[in-house]
Scaffold this motif. Structure first.
Motif, PDB file in Angstrom:
ATOM      1  N   ARG A  74       0.847  -1.203   0.000  1.00 32.11           N
ATOM      2  CA  ARG A  74       0.000   0.000   0.000  1.00 32.11           C
ATOM      3  C   ARG A  74       0.877   1.244   0.000  1.00 32.11           C
ATOM      4  N   LEU A  75       0.595   2.124  -0.961  1.00 31.37           N
ATOM      5  CA  LEU A  75       1.288   3.404  -1.032  1.00 31.37           C
ATOM      6  C   LEU A  75       0.285   4.470  -0.644  1.00 31.37           C
ATOM      7  N   ASN A  76       0.436   4.988   0.580  1.00 30.19           N
ATOM      8  CA  ASN A  76      -0.490   6.012   1.054  1.00 30.19           C
ATOM      9  C   ASN A  76       0.071   7.376   0.698  1.00 30.19           C
ATOM     10  N   MET A  77      -0.580   8.071  -0.223  1.00 27.07           N
ATOM     11  CA  MET A  77      -0.045   9.334  -0.722  1.00 27.07           C
ATOM     12  C   MET A  77      -0.421  10.520   0.160  1.00 27.07           C
ATOM     13  N   THR A  78      -1.286  10.300   1.159  1.00 22.48           N
ATOM     14  CA  THR A  78      -1.628  11.386   2.081  1.00 22.48           C
ATOM     15  C   THR A  78      -0.392  11.801   2.871  1.00 22.48           C
ATOM     16  N   ASP A  79       0.313  10.788   3.390  1.00 22.15           N
ATOM     17  CA  ASP A  79       1.518  11.092   4.168  1.00 22.15           C
ATOM     18  C   ASP A  79       2.762  10.405   3.595  1.00 22.15           C
ATOM     19  N   TRP A 104       4.878  16.611  -7.175  1.00 16.77           N
ATOM     20  CA  TRP A 104       4.876  15.290  -7.795  1.00 16.77           C
ATOM     21  C   TRP A 104       5.906  14.391  -7.142  1.00 16.77           C
ATOM     22  N   TRP A 105       5.536  13.107  -7.029  1.00 12.24           N
ATOM     23  CA  TRP A 105       6.386  12.148  -6.347  1.00 12.24           C
ATOM     24  C   TRP A 105       6.536  10.894  -7.191  1.00 12.24           C
ATOM     25  N   LEU A 106       7.628  10.190  -6.949  1.00 12.35           N
ATOM     26  CA  LEU A 106       7.734   8.846  -7.508  1.00 12.35           C
ATOM     27  C   LEU A 106       8.014   7.877  -6.377  1.00 12.35           C
ATOM     28  N   ALA A 107       7.485   6.681  -6.525  1.00 16.70           N
ATOM     29  CA  ALA A 107       7.738   5.623  -5.549  1.00 16.70           C
ATOM     30  C   ALA A 107       8.783   4.693  -6.159  1.00 16.70           C
ATOM     31  N   TYR A 108       9.889   4.536  -5.450  1.00 13.39           N
ATOM     32  CA  TYR A 108      11.008   3.717  -5.931  1.00 13.39           C
ATOM     33  C   TYR A 108      10.994   2.415  -5.127  1.00 13.39           C
ATOM     34  N   VAL A 109      10.677   1.321  -5.800  1.00 11.35           N
ATOM     35  CA  VAL A 109      10.482   0.034  -5.125  1.00 11.35           C
ATOM     36  C   VAL A 109      11.646  -0.892  -5.475  1.00 11.35           C
ATOM     37  N   THR A 110      12.331  -1.383  -4.454  1.00  9.58           N
ATOM     38  CA  THR A 110      13.479  -2.282  -4.670  1.00  9.58           C
ATOM     39  C   THR A 110      13.361  -3.489  -3.742  1.00  9.58           C
ATOM     40  N   TRP A 111      14.269  -4.448  -3.898  1.00 11.18           N
ATOM     41  CA  TRP A 111      14.324  -5.620  -3.011  1.00 11.18           C
ATOM     42  C   TRP A 111      15.477  -5.414  -2.043  1.00 11.18           C
ATOM     43  N   ASN A 150      15.288  -9.046   1.969  1.00 12.69           N
ATOM     44  CA  ASN A 150      14.241  -9.832   2.628  1.00 12.69           C
ATOM     45  C   ASN A 150      12.836  -9.491   2.163  1.00 12.69           C
ATOM     46  N   ALA A 151      12.665  -8.257   1.731  1.00 12.10           N
ATOM     47  CA  ALA A 151      11.323  -7.775   1.414  1.00 12.10           C
ATOM     48  C   ALA A 151      11.428  -6.587   0.464  1.00 12.10           C
ATOM     49  N   PRO A 152      10.309  -6.244  -0.179  1.00 11.83           N
ATOM     50  CA  PRO A 152      10.318  -5.028  -0.998  1.00 11.83           C
ATOM     51  C   PRO A 152      10.481  -3.795  -0.108  1.00 11.83           C
ATOM     52  N   LYS A 153      11.201  -2.817  -0.630  1.00 16.02           N
ATOM     53  CA  LYS A 153      11.435  -1.567   0.100  1.00 16.02           C
ATOM     54  C   LYS A 153      10.970  -0.412  -0.773  1.00 16.02           C
ATOM     55  N   VAL A 154      10.388   0.609  -0.151  1.00 14.08           N
ATOM     56  CA  VAL A 154       9.858   1.739  -0.924  1.00 14.08           C
ATOM     57  C   VAL A 154      10.463   3.045  -0.430  1.00 14.08           C
ATOM     58  N   GLU A 155      10.902   3.862  -1.380  1.00 17.51           N
ATOM     59  CA  GLU A 155      11.300   5.235  -1.068  1.00 17.51           C
ATOM     60  C   GLU A 155      10.437   6.172  -1.903  1.00 17.51           C
ATOM     61  N   PHE A 156       9.964   7.246  -1.283  1.00 16.07           N
ATOM     62  CA  PHE A 156       9.255   8.280  -2.048  1.00 16.07           C
ATOM     63  C   PHE A 156      10.253   9.391  -2.373  1.00 16.07           C
ATOM     64  N   LEU A 157      10.374   9.696  -3.655  1.00 15.49           N
ATOM     65  CA  LEU A 157      11.337  10.707  -4.091  1.00 15.49           C
ATOM     66  C   LEU A 157      10.604  11.816  -4.843  1.00 15.49           C
ATOM     67  N   PRO A 158      11.079  13.055  -4.728  1.00 16.01           N
ATOM     68  CA  PRO A 158      10.438  14.151  -5.468  1.00 16.01           C
ATOM     69  C   PRO A 158      10.529  13.906  -6.975  1.00 16.01           C
ATOM     70  N   ALA A 159       9.470  14.257  -7.698  1.00 15.14           N
ATOM     71  CA  ALA A 159       9.449  14.001  -9.146  1.00 15.14           C
ATOM     72  C   ALA A 159       9.031  15.239  -9.934  1.00 15.14           C
ATOM     73  N   ASP A 160       9.097  16.411  -9.294  1.00 11.73           N
ATOM     74  CA  ASP A 160       8.694  17.641  -9.996  1.00 11.73           C
ATOM     75  C   ASP A 160       9.509  17.868 -11.266  1.00 11.73           C
ATOM     76  N   GLU A 161      10.745  17.406 -11.244  1.00  9.71           N
ATOM     77  CA  GLU A 161      11.628  17.641 -12.404  1.00  9.71           C
ATOM     78  C   GLU A 161      11.150  16.901 -13.659  1.00  9.71           C
ATOM     79  N   GLY A 220      -2.650  10.651 -11.107  1.00  6.05           N
ATOM     80  CA  GLY A 220      -2.284  12.068 -11.010  1.00  6.05           C
ATOM     81  C   GLY A 220      -2.962  12.763  -9.843  1.00  6.05           C
ATOM     82  N   SER A 221      -4.187  12.382  -9.545  1.00  6.62           N
ATOM     83  CA  SER A 221      -4.929  13.029  -8.456  1.00  6.62           C
ATOM     84  C   SER A 221      -4.274  12.748  -7.104  1.00  6.62           C
ATOM     85  N   LYS A 222      -3.402  11.763  -7.086  1.00  9.42           N
ATOM     86  CA  LYS A 222      -2.730  11.404  -5.833  1.00  9.42           C
ATOM     87  C   LYS A 222      -1.299  11.938  -5.770  1.00  9.42           C
ATOM     88  N   GLY A 223      -0.941  12.762  -6.752  1.00  4.73           N
ATOM     89  CA  GLY A 223       0.393  13.356  -6.758  1.00  4.73           C
ATOM     90  C   GLY A 223       1.486  12.366  -7.109  1.00  4.73           C
TER      91      GLY A 223
END
Lengths: 81, 583
Positions: free
Chosen positions: B6-11, B115-122, B125-136, B197-200
């Motif tokens: 789950r990617l919660n874009m509120t926070d 704007w944000w991007l979600a960067y998902v890697t392994w 042990n498990a998937p890992k998520v980083e939220f990075l700015p994507a305005d560029e 897009g509505s979720k940024g």
């Protein structure tokens, strides 16, 4: 005799070397000839012919052709996306 | 055990959750539609905080099953107001599956802009998520952005949106990369780009390096099924190497639909286009051959595909212009707009990819604009100019980005070829009644891929039925149910051509699924599972306010005779309702 206007599509064109894309073949047949006879007259392998349209309607091999009919012949084709 | 991410874009928080037991046998469309049914308020605004965007690979996606790299995307649609599932072929699908993620659920909504991007890697042990700015990356051509993402993140897969999604257009798709990294594979239909897009959220970037892959419950059974299905695909005339799809692409259908008098032309005014031969699959093949000096066969859109129907089109100097000139795209932006040049359709398709638009909705909207007087039928240059207005977000561009139904309303055009607000694909329902019944009654709005009755009605696959026969409720129902199942497996729908004719191929499909899930499904379960999925989709639609009265064709089709067969839409409403007999 009757004359029908024939278009061969996709891979079927290879059985008529030199035939250009979209080119219409005028084929003379005895009166009362059927779709099946036309396919044989054209030298198309029976198993490579899937759909035959006569004046925009799918017709089977026993359908009798009339002078001036427009015939489109297709091998198996599919797609859609 | 599979996971829900789950990617919660509120926070901007990511949560990894064990897949609830009730979802363990679901995948692809079955999973997206069930999650949307279970978690999304049917009365929510599609672009508000309570809608969710769900992305799910299919049941066998990520395995060695042939032609199975499909990702399903689902949400409440901003175009139809009902449930939506739109699937695409891309390496993104197996990348998500390999990480053990059965579905990604994008939820919430940020308060602030950006704007944000979600960067998902392994992470070992498990998937890992980083939220990075994507305005560029915002406000830009996806043909420029995708290479920069690959340069930055390496060998990754991408799901994202173009400016159409940023502007929240009801016509906006989710874009994934093809095998050469082009932004060319789309979950195009239904405005899902706007939901993202509505979720940024601009992109989900997935790196599968080190990921464990998809576990098999019964390897032997899976292999047996895989082999049967592969054999069917390799021998059927439509799907085999150098067969019709591999040689001519999906646009091989242009000529056959034109012969059948069912190729919608100039905004559904005729079923025949005098320029059809010039935009056909055969013309694509010959054109490339002339420009390249050699025969060019098609390529796979996604890993593991053996049908390989995706094409490239080349400019007169032999350089690549665009991928892919699909049947639907060439029809929508060609015949339906009175345009008979593959160079023009190629450019319009390239612009749809660049801006993040659905080609079907776009072509139908341009045709309505032509009828409404914004430009003339056949005017490719003006169409290209209007596409740039859409990309810039000018007032006219925003109207045209809102889809066919809205554009028709704004321009006073009564001939709006839509059902539930979604524009029709490339088969004229007046000339081919079964597909019309699917357009009218299917939960997705007008959409051919939810029940491809064209197979028996036109192509002579799975038997032959008369295209004008109106007694097709059972045919439509059968196709709708089987398709809901196939869309859940992760296989491309094109496997249907082979498995409808070759029974062992169909068995193989079921055995593959059993091999992955450990289930004991038989051929009889296919219809049952499809019915369960459709039942949930229909329940969502009913609660969203879409009832039997929305399962109807546009009025003009009942009034205007379609040349060359001079037929109207004459299937009764009662016959339409009987599609859902037993539901």
């Amino acid at each position: 005799m009757i004359t029908v206007q024939v278009k061969l599509f996709a891979t079927l064109r290879r059985y008529r070397p030199g035939l250009k894309m979209g080119q219409v073949l005028a084929v003379e047949l005895p009166a009362g000839a059927t779709v099946g006879q036309l396919i044989r007259e054209l030298g198309l392998p029976e198993e490579e012919v899937r759909m035959v349209f006569v004046n925009g309607l799918v017709r089977e091999r026993d359908h009798p052709l009339a002078d001036g009919d427009e015939v489109g012949i297709f091998p198996p084709v599919g797609g859609g996306e | 055990m599979g996971k829900l991410l789950r990617l919660n874009m509120t926070d901007r928080t990511a949560t990894l959750q064990d897949l609830p037991d009730k979802y363990r046998y679901l995948g692809g469309r079955g999973l997206t539609s069930t999650l949307v049914h279970d978690e999304v308020d049917p009365l929510c605004h599609p672009l508000g905080p309570n809608n969710k965007l769900v992305l799910a690979p299919g049941i066998v996606t990520g395995t060695s099953a042939p032609t199975s790299a499909r990702i399903s995307a689902g949400a409440k649609s901003p175009l139809t107001g009902g449930i939506k599932e739109s699937n695409a072929g891309s390496a993104f699908a197996p990348a998500v599956a390999d990480l053990g993620i059965r579905a990604i659920v994008v939820e919430g909504q940020p308060q602030e802009k950006g704007w944000w991007l979600a960067y998902v890697t392994w992470d070992g042990n498990a998937p890992k998520v980083e939220f990075l700015p994507a305005d560029e990356y915002a406000g830009q051509d996806l043909y420029d952005v995708f290479p920069r993402l690959f340069e930055r993140f390496g060998k990754v897969s991408i799901a994202g949106i173009g400016v159409a999604g940023e502007f929240l257009y009801a016509n906006s798709g989710l874009c994934y990369e093809d095998q050469s990294g082009r932004p060319a594979r789309y979950s195009g239909r239904g405005g899902l780009g706007a939901v993202m897009g509505s979720k940024g959220l601009k992109f989900i970037v997935v790196d599968r390096k080190g990921a464990p892959g998809v576990p098999l419950a019964d390897k032997e059974l899976f292999e047996q099924g895989r082999k049967k299905l592969t054999d069917a695909l390799m021998t059927h005339d439509i799907t085999k190497p150098k067969g019709a799809l591999n040689t001519y692409g999906t646009a091989v259908l242009i000529n056959i639909m034109n012969e059948a008098g069912g190729l919608p032309t100039r905004n559904f005014a005729s079923g025949r286009f005098e320029g059809a031969a010039r935009i056909s699959g055969e013309a694509l093949f010959e054109g490339n051959k002339e420009r390249l000096g050699r025969e060019l066969y098609n390529h796979a859109c996604s890993p593991g595909c053996i049908i390989r129907c995706s094409n490239t089109w080349h400019r007169p100097d032999g350089t690549e212009h665009v991928s892919c000139q699909e049947y639907e795209s060439v029809w929508a932006l060609g015949a339906n707009c009175g345009i008979d040049s593959l160079d023009v359709t190629g450019e319009l398709i390239r612009l749809c990819n660049a801006y993040g638009l659905d080609t079907i909705e776009m072509g139908c909207t341009l045709a309505v604009a032509m009828e409404g007087g914004l430009l003339n039928f056949g005017d490719g240059q003006k169409a290209i100019e209007l596409m740039h207005e859409i990309g810039k977000g000018t007032p006219v561009g925003r109207i045209l980005g809102s889809g066919t139904a809205t554009a028709a309303r704004v321009l006073g055009v009564t001939r709006a070829p839509v059902v539930k607000g979604q524009s029709m694909p490339a088969y004229e329902p007046r000339a081919v009644k079964g597909i019309g019944m699917v357009y009218a009654t299917g939960p997705m709005g007008a959409d051919h891929t939810q029940g491809y009755t064209i197979a028996p009605e036109i192509l002579g696959v799975s038997g032959k039925v008369d295209q004008f026969d109106r007694d097709k409720a059972a045919l439509a129902r059968g196709f709708l149910e089987a398709t809901a199942f196939i869309d859940s497996t992760g296989h491309c729908l094109f496997i249907a051509f082979a498995i409808l004719d070759i029974a062992s191929g169909f068995e193989g499909l079921v055995e593959e699924c059993n091999g992955v899930l450990g289930t004991h499904w038989t051929m009889e379960d296919v219809g049952r599972i499809g019915k369960e999925i459709l039942t949930r989709e229909r329940a969502f639609n009913r609660a969203a306010g879409l009832t039997a009265e929305h399962d109807r064709m546009p009025e003009f089709m009942k009034l205007e005779k379609l040349p060359p067969h001079n037929v109207v839409w004459d299937v009764s409403d009662m016959a339409l309702d009987s599609v859902w007999e037993g539901y």
